[in-house]
Design a protein around this motif. Structure first.
Motif, PDB file in Angstrom:
ATOM      1  N   ARG A 106      43.528  17.965  56.863  1.00 26.14           N
ATOM      2  CA  ARG A 106      44.414  16.794  57.153  1.00 26.14           C
ATOM      3  C   ARG A 106      44.293  15.838  56.060  1.00 26.14           C
ATOM      4  O   ARG A 106      45.213  15.204  55.648  1.00 26.14           O
ATOM      5  N   GLU A 107      43.077  15.351  56.016  1.00 26.52           N
ATOM      6  CA  GLU A 107      42.682  14.171  54.840  1.00 26.52           C
ATOM      7  C   GLU A 107      43.157  14.366  53.797  1.00 26.52           C
ATOM      8  O   GLU A 107      43.809  13.514  52.934  1.00 26.52           O
ATOM      9  N   LEU A 108      42.899  15.779  53.156  1.00 29.24           N
ATOM     10  CA  LEU A 108      43.108  16.172  51.925  1.00 29.24           C
ATOM     11  C   LEU A 108      44.656  16.068  51.897  1.00 29.24           C
ATOM     12  O   LEU A 108      45.267  15.625  50.614  1.00 29.24           O
ATOM     13  N   MET A 109      45.216  16.639  52.660  1.00 24.64           N
ATOM     14  CA  MET A 109      46.742  16.698  52.792  1.00 24.64           C
ATOM     15  C   MET A 109      47.362  15.395  52.725  1.00 24.64           C
ATOM     16  O   MET A 109      48.416  14.907  51.991  1.00 24.64           O
ATOM     17  N   ALA A 110      46.968  14.538  53.332  1.00 22.93           N
ATOM     18  CA  ALA A 110      47.255  12.907  53.455  1.00 22.93           C
ATOM     19  C   ALA A 110      47.173  12.428  52.146  1.00 22.93           C
ATOM     20  O   ALA A 110      48.002  11.664  51.676  1.00 22.93           O
ATOM     21  N   GLY A 111      46.066  12.575  51.332  1.00 21.61           N
ATOM     22  CA  GLY A 111      45.916  12.026  50.008  1.00 21.61           C
ATOM     23  C   GLY A 111      46.808  12.570  48.978  1.00 21.61           C
ATOM     24  O   GLY A 111      47.336  11.908  48.193  1.00 21.61           O
ATOM     25  N   ARG A 112      47.255  13.881  49.127  1.00 14.26           N
ATOM     26  CA  ARG A 112      48.182  14.494  48.276  1.00 14.26           C
ATOM     27  C   ARG A 112      49.650  13.578  48.906  1.00 14.26           C
ATOM     28  O   ARG A 112      50.431  13.368  47.630  1.00 14.26           O
TER      29      ARG A 112
END
Length: 202
Positions: free
Chosen positions: A53-59
């Motif tokens: 989810r952190e990676l997704m939020a960054g994108r």
């Protein structure tokens, strides 16, 4: 793990390292599951989901609009507690980016929330003309072929533009000390909504 994301994050070495950590967590969770250590397996997989989810939020943070001419912008950040991962499904958190008028007092805040219970509470407003008409200083505007809601207080110079996408993605721009609502509306229209829809897909 930081709740702050540079808007032009891209695929960096940090992101790749985080992806490797996610893989390790998933593999360990599978091993623990196979060993019937279910509680430990759940813990590892929950950590993996949080990191994804952190990676997704960054994108998703990369889709925020760039500052218009005559404005500057801060980094995309999470707000409301619970970290960026909490923007997906609960916790009251959202991603946001602050914009400051250069040589003026105007301020804009672009906000984004996905799959959050608060969105359901607002969705009735978008689909009910009577509710819109009952709100002071509120009107429907067009974002492409879709509808958004604009609330404009000319006495205070405050604007709020809200756009509900796919029934689960809430995009908002709040403005303060504005001469008109145009900067808030223009900023929302500049959002890369196609990229947002792609990155937020389930």
């Amino acid at each position: 793990m930081s709740g702050v994301f540079v808007a032009s994050l891209g695929i960096s070495a940090v992101a790749l390292g985080q992806s490797d950590e996610v893989t390790e967590q998933i593999e360990l969770g599978l091993e623990l599951y196979q060993e019937q250590e279910y509680g430990a397996a759940i813990t590892e997989l929950e950590f993996a989901i949080s990191d994804i989810r952190e990676l997704m939020a960054g994108r998703i943070g990369e889709t925020f609009p760039e500052p218009p001419e005559g404005w500057s912008a801060a980094e995309v950040a999470s707000s409301g507690g619970g970290g960026a991962a909490a923007m997906f499904g609960g916790g009251g958190s959202m991603l946001e980016r602050e914009y400051q008028q250069e040589g003026g007092e105007g301020r804009l805040t672009a906000k984004l929330m996905i799959d959050n219970p608060m969105i359901q509470a607002m969705s009735a407003m978008f689909n009910n003309p009577a509710l819109i008409a009952a709100q002071p200083n509120m009107e429907r505007i067009r974002i492409g072929r879709d509808s958004a809601l604009l609330k404009w207080d000319p006495e205070r110079g405050n604007a709020e533009v809200s756009f509900l996408m796919d029934g689960r993605i809430l995009v908002q721009v709040d403005g303060q000390r504005l001469e008109s609502s145009d900067p808030a509306v223009a900023l929302l229209k500049a959002w890369d909504l196609d990229a947002l829809r792609e990155q937020a897909a389930r």
